[in-house]
Design a protein around this motif. Structure first.
Motif, PDB file in Angstrom:
ATOM      1  N   PRO A 170      18.436  42.243  33.266  1.00 51.56           N
ATOM      2  CA  PRO A 170      18.575  41.360  32.104  1.00 51.56           C
ATOM      3  C   PRO A 170      19.830  40.491  32.198  1.00 51.56           C
ATOM      4  O   PRO A 170      20.882  40.938  32.637  1.00 51.56           O
ATOM      5  N   LEU A 171      19.711  39.256  31.777  1.00 49.48           N
ATOM      6  CA  LEU A 171      20.843  38.358  31.657  1.00 49.48           C
ATOM      7  C   LEU A 171      21.106  38.178  30.171  1.00 49.48           C
ATOM      8  O   LEU A 171      20.414  37.441  29.489  1.00 49.48           O
ATOM      9  N   GLY A 172      22.098  38.902  29.653  1.00 52.67           N
ATOM     10  CA  GLY A 172      22.414  38.815  28.238  1.00 52.67           C
ATOM     11  C   GLY A 172      21.499  39.646  27.362  1.00 52.67           C
ATOM     12  O   GLY A 172      21.444  39.430  26.151  1.00 52.67           O
ATOM     13  N   GLY A 173      20.763  40.591  27.955  1.00 52.00           N
ATOM     14  CA  GLY A 173      19.807  41.386  27.187  1.00 52.00           C
ATOM     15  C   GLY A 173      18.446  40.717  27.164  1.00 52.00           C
ATOM     16  O   GLY A 173      18.239  39.648  27.737  1.00 52.00           O
ATOM     17  N   GLU A 174      17.497  41.340  26.499  1.00 48.62           N
ATOM     18  CA  GLU A 174      16.134  40.837  26.465  1.00 48.62           C
ATOM     19  C   GLU A 174      15.719  40.430  25.052  1.00 48.62           C
ATOM     20  O   GLU A 174      16.280  40.908  24.069  1.00 48.62           O
ATOM     21  N   PHE A 175      14.737  39.555  24.992  1.00 51.95           N
ATOM     22  CA  PHE A 175      14.192  39.094  23.717  1.00 51.95           C
ATOM     23  C   PHE A 175      12.678  38.990  23.847  1.00 51.95           C
ATOM     24  O   PHE A 175      12.173  38.485  24.843  1.00 51.95           O
ATOM     25  N   THR A 176      11.964  39.457  22.813  1.00 54.03           N
ATOM     26  CA  THR A 176      10.510  39.334  22.776  1.00 54.03           C
ATOM     27  C   THR A 176      10.132  38.327  21.701  1.00 54.03           C
ATOM     28  O   THR A 176      10.520  38.465  20.541  1.00 54.03           O
ATOM     29  N   PHE A 177       9.387  37.299  22.078  1.00 57.77           N
ATOM     30  CA  PHE A 177       8.964  36.283  21.115  1.00 57.77           C
ATOM     31  C   PHE A 177       8.030  36.907  20.079  1.00 57.77           C
ATOM     32  O   PHE A 177       7.163  37.712  20.424  1.00 57.77           O
ATOM     33  N   PRO A 178       8.179  36.555  18.819  1.00 54.41           N
ATOM     34  CA  PRO A 178       7.405  37.200  17.750  1.00 54.41           C
ATOM     35  C   PRO A 178       5.898  36.973  17.912  1.00 54.41           C
ATOM     36  O   PRO A 178       5.449  35.890  18.280  1.00 54.41           O
ATOM     37  N   GLY A 179       5.148  38.038  17.642  1.00 56.39           N
ATOM     38  CA  GLY A 179       3.698  37.946  17.700  1.00 56.39           C
ATOM     39  C   GLY A 179       3.136  37.814  19.098  1.00 56.39           C
ATOM     40  O   GLY A 179       1.968  37.475  19.270  1.00 56.39           O
ATOM     41  N   THR A 180       3.976  38.070  20.119  1.00 58.38           N
ATOM     42  CA  THR A 180       3.540  37.951  21.503  1.00 58.38           C
ATOM     43  C   THR A 180       4.016  39.166  22.297  1.00 58.38           C
ATOM     44  O   THR A 180       4.800  39.979  21.806  1.00 58.38           O
TER      45      THR A 180
ATOM     46  N   ILE B   7       5.493  38.373  25.156  1.00 56.74           N
ATOM     47  CA  ILE B   7       6.359  37.622  26.062  1.00 56.74           C
ATOM     48  C   ILE B   7       7.799  38.095  25.896  1.00 56.74           C
ATOM     49  O   ILE B   7       8.411  37.893  24.847  1.00 56.74           O
ATOM     50  N   LYS B   8       8.333  38.692  26.946  1.00 55.98           N
ATOM     51  CA  LYS B   8       9.711  39.194  26.922  1.00 55.98           C
ATOM     52  C   LYS B   8      10.514  38.457  27.990  1.00 55.98           C
ATOM     53  O   LYS B   8      10.074  38.345  29.138  1.00 55.98           O
ATOM     54  N   VAL B   9      11.667  37.933  27.613  1.00 51.96           N
ATOM     55  CA  VAL B   9      12.506  37.198  28.559  1.00 51.96           C
ATOM     56  C   VAL B   9      13.940  37.702  28.498  1.00 51.96           C
ATOM     57  O   VAL B   9      14.383  38.265  27.493  1.00 51.96           O
ATOM     58  N   ASN B  10      14.660  37.487  29.591  1.00 50.33           N
ATOM     59  CA  ASN B  10      16.100  37.666  29.565  1.00 50.33           C
ATOM     60  C   ASN B  10      16.706  36.512  28.773  1.00 50.33           C
ATOM     61  O   ASN B  10      16.254  35.368  28.884  1.00 50.33           O
ATOM     62  N   ARG B  11      17.692  36.816  27.961  1.00 46.22           N
ATOM     63  CA  ARG B  11      18.154  35.829  26.976  1.00 46.22           C
ATOM     64  C   ARG B  11      18.770  34.581  27.609  1.00 46.22           C
ATOM     65  O   ARG B  11      18.636  33.494  27.061  1.00 46.22           O
ATOM     66  N   LEU B  12      19.448  34.728  28.724  1.00 47.67           N
ATOM     67  CA  LEU B  12      20.069  33.570  29.357  1.00 47.67           C
ATOM     68  C   LEU B  12      19.064  32.917  30.299  1.00 47.67           C
ATOM     69  O   LEU B  12      18.683  33.486  31.322  1.00 47.67           O
ATOM     70  N   GLY B  13      18.593  31.735  29.919  1.00 44.44           N
ATOM     71  CA  GLY B  13      17.577  31.037  30.687  1.00 44.44           C
ATOM     72  C   GLY B  13      18.138  29.838  31.426  1.00 44.44           C
ATOM     73  O   GLY B  13      19.350  29.729  31.659  1.00 44.44           O
ATOM     74  N   TYR B  14      17.255  28.923  31.772  1.00 41.46           N
ATOM     75  CA  TYR B  14      17.650  27.742  32.535  1.00 41.46           C
ATOM     76  C   TYR B  14      16.945  26.514  31.982  1.00 41.46           C
ATOM     77  O   TYR B  14      15.720  26.517  31.807  1.00 41.46           O
ATOM     78  N   GLY B  15      17.707  25.464  31.690  1.00 40.59           N
ATOM     79  CA  GLY B  15      17.154  24.198  31.238  1.00 40.59           C
ATOM     80  C   GLY B  15      17.044  23.225  32.400  1.00 40.59           C
ATOM     81  O   GLY B  15      18.019  22.948  33.090  1.00 40.59           O
ATOM     82  N   ALA B  16      15.836  22.702  32.624  1.00 43.54           N
ATOM     83  CA  ALA B  16      15.549  21.939  33.840  1.00 43.54           C
ATOM     84  C   ALA B  16      15.783  20.444  33.716  1.00 43.54           C
ATOM     85  O   ALA B  16      15.510  19.696  34.663  1.00 43.54           O
ATOM     86  N   MET B  17      16.291  19.960  32.593  1.00 47.94           N
ATOM     87  CA  MET B  17      16.436  18.517  32.379  1.00 47.94           C
ATOM     88  C   MET B  17      17.222  17.838  33.496  1.00 47.94           C
ATOM     89  O   MET B  17      16.887  16.730  33.942  1.00 47.94           O
ATOM     90  N   GLN B  18      18.276  18.480  33.983  1.00 49.80           N
ATOM     91  CA  GLN B  18      19.159  17.837  34.957  1.00 49.80           C
ATOM     92  C   GLN B  18      18.571  17.745  36.360  1.00 49.80           C
ATOM     93  O   GLN B  18      19.213  17.193  37.269  1.00 49.80           O
ATOM     94  N   LEU B  19      17.365  18.250  36.552  1.00 45.93           N
ATOM     95  CA  LEU B  19      16.749  18.166  37.873  1.00 45.93           C
ATOM     96  C   LEU B  19      16.178  16.784  38.161  1.00 45.93           C
ATOM     97  O   LEU B  19      15.893  16.457  39.317  1.00 45.93           O
ATOM     98  N   ALA B  20      15.979  15.971  37.124  1.00 48.48           N
ATOM     99  CA  ALA B  20      15.523  14.601  37.340  1.00 48.48           C
ATOM    100  C   ALA B  20      16.701  13.727  37.767  1.00 48.48           C
ATOM    101  O   ALA B  20      17.834  14.190  37.905  1.00 48.48           O
TER     102      ALA B  20
END
Length: 302
Positions: free
Chosen positions: A14-24, A26-39
């Motif tokens: 886990p990066l920063g612990g885990e989070f499960t989206f409500p009603g799903t 889907i479980k993710v590590n809290r620290l993600g990646y934003g891809a905007m700068q790849l363009a």
């Protein structure tokens, strides 16, 4: 060893612990990646080095990132095509979250695109360029390029929900919205996440964040590492020196500490900077440090 197999053993960390989206499920590590700068510059056209962009994505996933934020308006199309080239077929557990509701002008400008036909076209573009049959989570981007407004979002949300009924979208989130727009939306459907401007110095959304935390809804802050005045930056610098870290690592660590439903998505086009961002998940802020950082939003240049 094939790339996907090489990733599989590391993504349980886990990066920063885990989070499960409500009603799903889907479980993710809290620290993600934003891809905007790849363009390319201005989030328009291709990057100068596609191979470097691919390397950043692969390093992110290898390091434990299983939540990538993107949109087909980045480029447009470019960022999603790079994500597909770098990571498809996607490893189990990797969640690619995209957004719709804007289009790009030839002059790199950003324009609202809220009609049913606009949203349908955008969903299909995301599907095509990501190489997916359905989009796991789609954020409806509202407001303008200057920020949120108080317009009703019911009609555009209804169009997105029609695409959900068709099976093209599995779950719905919001981006660039106000408290009242969130209330309007959740009366129509389950909202799994909200993506708004928020960081240690820009805390207008504190009431909305508290409501989302109560509802178990993810809050994804964009622009998490910018807009700080010199006075505010000096406080970040002081805490960074104490921790032997960078000020931006401290800003990310504060977000992770702020509320368990916050999922930061810092973006970068550099592998070295990516590693620096992810290392922020290991920082431990003392109560004194947190109190000092909490005061930043009230400090500005005199």
């Amino acid at each position: 060893m094939p790339y996907v197999q090489a990733m599989s053993s590391t993504r349980t960390m886990p990066l920063g612990g885990e989070f499960t989206f409500p009603g799903t499920s889907i479980k993710v590590n809290r620290l993600g990646y934003g891809a905007m700068q790849l363009a390319g510059p201005g989030v328009f056209g291709p990057p100068r080095d596609v191979d470097a962009a691919i390397a950043v994505l692969r390093e992110a996933v290898t390091s434990g990132v299983n939540h990538i934020d993107t949109s087909d308006i980045y480029g447009p199309h470019v960022t999603n095509q790079i994500i597909k080239k770098a990571l498809h077929p996607y490893p189990d557990g990797l969640v690619v979250i995209t957004k719709v509701g804007f289009r790009r002008g030839d002059d790199k400008s950003w324009h609202p695109a809220y009609s049913a036909s606009d949203l349908t076209s955008s969903v299909h573009d995301n599907l095509k360029n990501l190489g997916l049959d359905a989009l796991e989570i789609v954020n409806l981007r509202c407001g303008t390029s200057q920020g949120p407004n108080e317009d009703s979002i019911a009609e555009r949300l209804a169009a997105l929900l029609d695409l959900k009924r068709q099976g093209l979208v599995r779950h719905v989130g919001l981006s660039n919205v106000t408290f009242s727009q969130y209330e309007e939306a959740r009366a129509m459907t389950e909202i799994v996440c909200v993506q708004n401007l928020y960081n240690v110095a820009n805390r207008t959304d504190d009431p909305l964040l508290a409501e989302l935390a109560k509802d178990g809804v993810a809050y994804v802050p964009f622009f998490p590492l910018g807009g700080f005045s010199p006075v505010q930056s000096s406080v970040l610098n002081e805490v960074a020196v104490e921790l032997n870290a960078t000020p931006m690592q401290v800003a990310l660590a504060w977000l992770l500490e702020r509320s368990p439903n916050i999922l930061p998505i810092p973006g970068t086009s550099s592998v070295e900077h990516l590693r620096e961002n992810l290392a922020a998940a290991k920082l431990q802020l003392s109560a004194t440090m947190i109190a000092k950082l909490d005061g930043i939003s009230g400090q500005s240049e005199r």
